[in-house]
Design a protein around this motif. Structure first.
Motif, PDB file in Angstrom:
ATOM      1  N   TRP A 182      -2.437   6.526  -1.445  1.00 42.64           N
ATOM      2  CA  TRP A 182      -1.367   7.169  -0.684  1.00 42.64           C
ATOM      3  C   TRP A 182      -1.191   8.616  -1.148  1.00 42.64           C
ATOM      4  O   TRP A 182      -1.085   9.534  -0.337  1.00 42.64           O
ATOM      5  CB  TRP A 182      -0.054   6.394  -0.844  1.00 42.64           C
ATOM      6  CG  TRP A 182       1.048   6.899   0.057  1.00 42.64           C
ATOM      7  CD1 TRP A 182       1.360   6.449   1.301  1.00 42.64           C
ATOM      8  CD2 TRP A 182       1.976   7.960  -0.226  1.00 42.64           C
ATOM      9  NE1 TRP A 182       2.419   7.157   1.818  1.00 42.64           N
ATOM     10  CE2 TRP A 182       2.820   8.099   0.898  1.00 42.64           C
ATOM     11  CE3 TRP A 182       2.176   8.811  -1.318  1.00 42.64           C
ATOM     12  CZ2 TRP A 182       3.844   9.042   0.966  1.00 42.64           C
ATOM     13  CZ3 TRP A 182       3.192   9.758  -1.257  1.00 42.64           C
ATOM     14  CH2 TRP A 182       4.005   9.870  -0.136  1.00 42.64           C
ATOM     15  N   ARG A 218       0.791  -1.226   0.000  1.00 37.29           N
ATOM     16  CA  ARG A 218       0.000   0.000   0.000  1.00 37.29           C
ATOM     17  C   ARG A 218       0.832   1.289   0.000  1.00 37.29           C
ATOM     18  O   ARG A 218       0.273   2.374  -0.133  1.00 37.29           O
ATOM     19  CB  ARG A 218      -0.927   0.013   1.222  1.00 37.29           C
ATOM     20  CG  ARG A 218      -1.963  -1.093   1.223  1.00 37.29           C
ATOM     21  CD  ARG A 218      -2.955  -0.913   2.363  1.00 37.29           C
ATOM     22  NE  ARG A 218      -3.641   0.371   2.309  1.00 37.29           N
ATOM     23  CZ  ARG A 218      -4.687   0.639   1.517  1.00 37.29           C
ATOM     24  NH1 ARG A 218      -5.144  -0.303   0.711  1.00 37.29           N
ATOM     25  NH2 ARG A 218      -5.253   1.821   1.557  1.00 37.29           N
ATOM     26  N   ARG A 226      -0.917   2.730  -6.320  1.00 32.37           N
ATOM     27  CA  ARG A 226      -1.137   3.141  -4.930  1.00 32.37           C
ATOM     28  C   ARG A 226      -1.717   4.556  -4.876  1.00 32.37           C
ATOM     29  O   ARG A 226      -1.189   5.429  -4.182  1.00 32.37           O
ATOM     30  CB  ARG A 226       0.173   3.088  -4.143  1.00 32.37           C
ATOM     31  CG  ARG A 226       0.807   1.701  -4.108  1.00 32.37           C
ATOM     32  CD  ARG A 226       2.219   1.757  -3.562  1.00 32.37           C
ATOM     33  NE  ARG A 226       2.794   0.425  -3.468  1.00 32.37           N
ATOM     34  CZ  ARG A 226       3.403  -0.197  -4.473  1.00 32.37           C
ATOM     35  NH1 ARG A 226       3.502   0.389  -5.671  1.00 32.37           N
ATOM     36  NH2 ARG A 226       3.900  -1.403  -4.307  1.00 32.37           N
TER      37      ARG A 226
END
Length: 429
Positions: A230, A46, A227
């Motif tokens: 993020w 992640r 990702r």
């Protein structure tokens, strides 16, 4: 012969009870993590590579970190049988206050870069669990905001506590100001850190171009594509700021070298002690002689640590050093340990060998990256379960019952004696 029959629907229904699906993806993700290693794998999936490697990596060849973790694997427990331990009590008293568990959260720098909830998530989870949280000088949440995150949590039977980790900087007034702010905010313990006169060679960071603020390259953009959460968090939350640094720019090593002072000495320790009203411990102790000298000098405790392997590679293994230090300074001295802890059994072994307390760093950050505040809660829950299970299997109801006889440190890295070295030299000749 077994008598055969047609399957009975009622019996099948009893055997085939399907679990109700959980539509909360974060909760489902975190509940699937049964160990800290599981959280690490989730965190790696992640988190962009540069941020994850900053947390996961260590100095140079990363031997210190690997050896520290291996040292905990290389232990043998010796349980007592027919010793009921139905009600395991994990609470302890450390540095004049209570803790529900024999570990607290260690200081970590640049934490909001790992996951935007950062130190607030760590402090809140620690307060809810009744354990101490340590804010780093290079933390990305202010002293006052960490205190607020602790206060916001409902007050349980054992309240959360705040500790502050101090680097003595070239500009002493910055360090002195932080000491005053931490005291004013009600932090009860100061960790005077002595293992960072200059920055260690963190090669993963150099290879990744990891810097503050983050550098965008083709590689980082490609790595970020799978990702997006993020980057959304990073770009839609308040600007990354530091507890102490007013200017940033450059790699982590460059920032440390610009801020830290390699000339710190016992004189600086005396100055800080005269300013600080609470408990004072020295973090980063790595040999018996320094341990004895510091305890004799009257500090409230020491932390055996090689900075998570992030400074001097091939540094001593704190867990190996622990029984030797305790033997010299006495079992009443407050000796704590960090570096390499990835399982509650590691914590139990440390307490058995004389540690009054332990600190976790990466384990907490893996949980943070895996799921923010809920991920830190999961880290603490996993370690609590492992501690309780290990104690029960050892036949131990309370931490005070743990003794060196419960643990054997198995030898893997054995120092070469002078006689052995001379014999080897003679054979080579």
């Amino acid at each position: 012969m077994v008598t055969r029959q047609l399957p009975q629907v009622g019996e099948l229904l009893e055997l085939m009870q399907f679990k109700k699906p959980d539509l909360n993806l974060k909760r489902r993700r975190l509940e699937s993590a049964l160990t800290i290693d599981d959280l690490r794998l989730i965190a790696k999936r992640r988190t962009p590579k540069a941020a994850f490697d900053y947390t996961d990596g260590a100095a140079e060849g990363e031997l210190s970190l690997a050896r520290a973790r291996q040292a905990f694997r290389d232990i043998e427990f010796h349980p007592d049988v027919l010793r009921p331990a139905a009600n395991v009590d994990t609470s302890t008293t450390i540095l004049g206050g209570p803790s529900a568990l024999p570990f607290g959260i260690a200081p970590t720098g640049f934490t909001r870069l790992m996951q935007t909830e950062g130190e607030s998530a760590g402090a809140g989870a620690a307060a809810a669990a009744g354990i101490p949280f340590t804010l780093s000088t290079l933390g990305t949440t202010s002293i006052e905001d960490v205190k607020a995150a602790t206060v916001r949590e409902p007050r349980g039977p054992i309240p959360g506590r705040n500790w502050f980790q101090l680097y003595v900087m070239r500009d002493r007034d910055i360090s002195y100001g932080l000491v005053e702010r931490a005291a004013k905010a009600g932090f009860d313990t100061l960790q005077f850190t002595v293992d960072t006169p200059i920055a260690g060679a963190r090669l993963r960071d150099k290879r990744n171009g990891f810097s503050i603020p983050p550098q965008l390259t083709v590689g980082t953009i490609v790595n970020a594509i799978p990702r997006p959460w993020w980057w959304i968090d990073f770009l839609t939350t308040p600007k990354l700021e530091f507890a102490s640094l007013s200017t940033t720019g450059g790699t982590v090593g460059e920032l440390l070298n610009a801020a830290m002072d390699p000339t710190i000495s016992y004189d600086d320790l005396d100055v800080i002690r005269s300013m600080w009203p609470g408990k004072l411990v020295v973090k980063g102790v790595q040999n018996v002689e320094d341990s004895t000298r510091l305890i004799d000098a009257g500090v409230d405790g020491i932390i055996l640590s090689n900075h998570g392997g992030r400074q001097l590679d091939r540094a001593p293994i704190p867990f190996h050093l622990l029984p030797h230090v305790v033997r010299e300074v006495g079992k009443d001295a407050t000796v704590m340990v960090d570096t390499g802890i990835m399982n509650g059994a590691d914590i139990v072994a440390s307490v058995a060998l004389g540690a009054k307390f332990t600190l976790i760093g990466r384990a907490y950050l893996y949980g943070l990256m895996a799921g923010g505040r809920a991920g830190v809660d999961r880290t603490i829950e996993i370690l609590r379960t492992e501690i309780e299970r290990t104690m029960a299997l050892l036949g131990v109801s309370h931490l005070d019952e743990l003794e060196p006889r419960h643990v054997t440190q198995l030898a893997r890295l054995v120092p070469v004696s002078a006689s052995t070295a001379q014999a080897a030299a003679a054979l080579d000749a």
